[in-house]
Design a protein around this motif. Structure first.
Motif, PDB file in Angstrom:
ATOM      1  N   ILE A 257      -2.166 -24.065 -13.218  1.00  0.00           N
ATOM      2  CA  ILE A 257      -1.261 -24.996 -12.539  1.00  0.00           C
ATOM      3  C   ILE A 257      -1.311 -24.711 -11.047  1.00  0.00           C
ATOM      4  N   TYR A 258      -1.606 -25.738 -10.270  1.00  0.00           N
ATOM      5  CA  TYR A 258      -1.578 -25.619  -8.817  1.00  0.00           C
ATOM      6  C   TYR A 258      -0.273 -26.231  -8.321  1.00  0.00           C
ATOM      7  N   THR A 259       0.446 -25.489  -7.477  1.00  0.00           N
ATOM      8  CA  THR A 259       1.704 -25.989  -6.932  1.00  0.00           C
ATOM      9  C   THR A 259       1.655 -25.932  -5.416  1.00  0.00           C
ATOM     10  N   TYR A 260       1.883 -27.080  -4.791  1.00  0.00           N
ATOM     11  CA  TYR A 260       1.976 -27.180  -3.336  1.00  0.00           C
ATOM     12  C   TYR A 260       3.175 -28.063  -3.031  1.00  0.00           C
ATOM     13  N   GLY A 261       4.202 -27.469  -2.411  1.00  0.00           N
ATOM     14  CA  GLY A 261       5.370 -28.273  -2.069  1.00  0.00           C
ATOM     15  C   GLY A 261       5.963 -28.929  -3.304  1.00  0.00           C
ATOM     16  N   ASN A 262       6.059 -30.267  -3.273  1.00  0.00           N
ATOM     17  CA  ASN A 262       6.650 -31.005  -4.392  1.00  0.00           C
ATOM     18  C   ASN A 262       5.614 -31.472  -5.410  1.00  0.00           C
ATOM     19  N   LEU A 263       4.370 -30.964  -5.284  1.00  0.00           N
ATOM     20  CA  LEU A 263       3.291 -31.375  -6.181  1.00  0.00           C
ATOM     21  C   LEU A 263       2.934 -30.250  -7.147  1.00  0.00           C
ATOM     22  N   HIS A 264       2.754 -30.611  -8.415  1.00  0.00           N
ATOM     23  CA  HIS A 264       2.336 -29.655  -9.446  1.00  0.00           C
ATOM     24  C   HIS A 264       1.194 -30.291 -10.240  1.00  0.00           C
ATOM     25  N   LEU A 265       0.006 -29.708 -10.154  1.00  0.00           N
ATOM     26  CA  LEU A 265      -1.148 -30.222 -10.895  1.00  0.00           C
ATOM     27  C   LEU A 265      -1.426 -29.277 -12.060  1.00  0.00           C
ATOM     28  N   ASP A 266      -1.269 -29.791 -13.273  1.00  0.00           N
ATOM     29  CA  ASP A 266      -1.502 -29.014 -14.490  1.00  0.00           C
ATOM     30  C   ASP A 266      -2.880 -29.376 -15.025  1.00  0.00           C
ATOM     31  N   ILE A 267      -3.834 -28.440 -14.883  1.00  0.00           N
ATOM     32  CA  ILE A 267      -5.222 -28.718 -15.260  1.00  0.00           C
ATOM     33  C   ILE A 267      -5.355 -28.910 -16.767  1.00  0.00           C
ATOM     34  N   ALA A 268      -4.707 -28.052 -17.549  1.00  0.00           N
ATOM     35  CA  ALA A 268      -4.837 -28.128 -19.003  1.00  0.00           C
ATOM     36  C   ALA A 268      -4.285 -29.451 -19.545  1.00  0.00           C
ATOM     37  N   ALA A 269      -3.185 -29.912 -18.951  1.00  0.00           N
ATOM     38  CA  ALA A 269      -2.560 -31.159 -19.420  1.00  0.00           C
ATOM     39  C   ALA A 269      -3.110 -32.387 -18.708  1.00  0.00           C
ATOM     40  N   ASN A 270      -3.981 -32.161 -17.676  1.00  0.00           N
ATOM     41  CA  ASN A 270      -4.541 -33.289 -16.930  1.00  0.00           C
ATOM     42  C   ASN A 270      -3.432 -34.141 -16.311  1.00  0.00           C
ATOM     43  N   LYS A 271      -2.462 -33.474 -15.726  1.00  0.00           N
ATOM     44  CA  LYS A 271      -1.252 -34.181 -15.305  1.00  0.00           C
ATOM     45  C   LYS A 271      -0.823 -33.746 -13.905  1.00  0.00           C
TER      46      LYS A 271
END
Length: 237
Positions: A133-147
């Motif tokens: 999971i990449y988190t920057y500020g108000n963004l969260h990118l979950d690689i496993a969930a593609n979300k």
């Protein structure tokens, strides 16, 4: 996913061109569906469930742009390659704005089309075995969930937008050249122009930035490319 299971829907009103594309795709091992109009394509979407569409823009009735818009509003997963005629620059840009992943100008070599498809599918099918999971500020990118979550709300991304964003988040603070991004996202055998990337960046900014015209996350590196901004200078999203 193996190539022979991949479903490609060819949407082209000229029968000879449609059959030519279909035969080449079938020889390459894909399962191919055919539609001669926009209406037929829309009717087939939920029945054939394509992984990818080869979509002509100039269709009778519902045109390719409307088909593209409908797909992105209802099912963001399929990849879309648009077919355009020479000189249709405005339509090309419009198609990319509506969420198409790539375009090819007629006439084209069928082997180049197949190379583009393979590169796009390779990109889509890359996955991580470890949850990341990449988190920057108000963004969260979950690689496993593609979300992607923005302020804890899911943001719909096209496959290409997702790949670009993932590349940015994996390379914070690094100035990425346009050619570097194109090679990583579209494949090293990509023959298109950098305008394609710029349109996708603009769409991505509209989805993740508070003010797309003054982007916080995706900075333009003039004359070179783009940089993902990892520093937040005390900003509280």
């Amino acid at each position: 996913m193996h190539d022979h299971k991949i479903k490609v829907l060819v949407v082209e009103d000229e029968a000879s061109i449609r059959r030519f594309i279909t035969l080449n795709l079938e020889m390459a091992g894909y399962e191919v569906g055919e539609a001669a109009s926009g209406e037929e394509a829309l009717a087939m979407l939920t029945v054939f469930l394509p992984d990818l569409l080869v979509l002509d823009l100039m269709l009778p009735g519902i045109n390719g742009l409307e088909v593209c818009r409908h797909i992105r509003e209802t099912m963001p997963e399929p990849l879309i390659i648009m077919l355009t005629a020479k000189g249709q620059d405005t339509d090309k840009i419009m198609g990319l704005e509506l969420g198409a992943d790539d375009y090819m100008v007629k006439p084209f070599n069928p082997f180049e089309l197949i190379a583009r498809i393979k590169a796009m599918l390779r990109r889509r099918n890359r996955f991580e075995t470890v949850r990341t999971i990449y988190t920057y500020g108000n963004l969260h990118l979950d690689i496993a969930a593609n979300k992607l979550l923005r302020d804890n709300r899911e943001v719909e991304l096209t496959p290409t937008e997702y790949s670009i964003l993932k590349m940015f988040m994996e390379n914070p603070g690094k100035a990425l050249k346009r050619e570097e991004i194109l090679n990583a996202v579209w494949g090293e055998d990509y023959f298109g122009d950098t305008k394609t990337l710029d349109v996708h960046i603009r769409r991505l900014r509209e989805k993740i930035e508070d003010n797309p015209s003054e982007p916080w996350y995706i900075k333009t590196v003039w004359g070179s490319g783009y940089r993902w901004q990892p520093e937040f200078d005390g900003r509280v999203p």
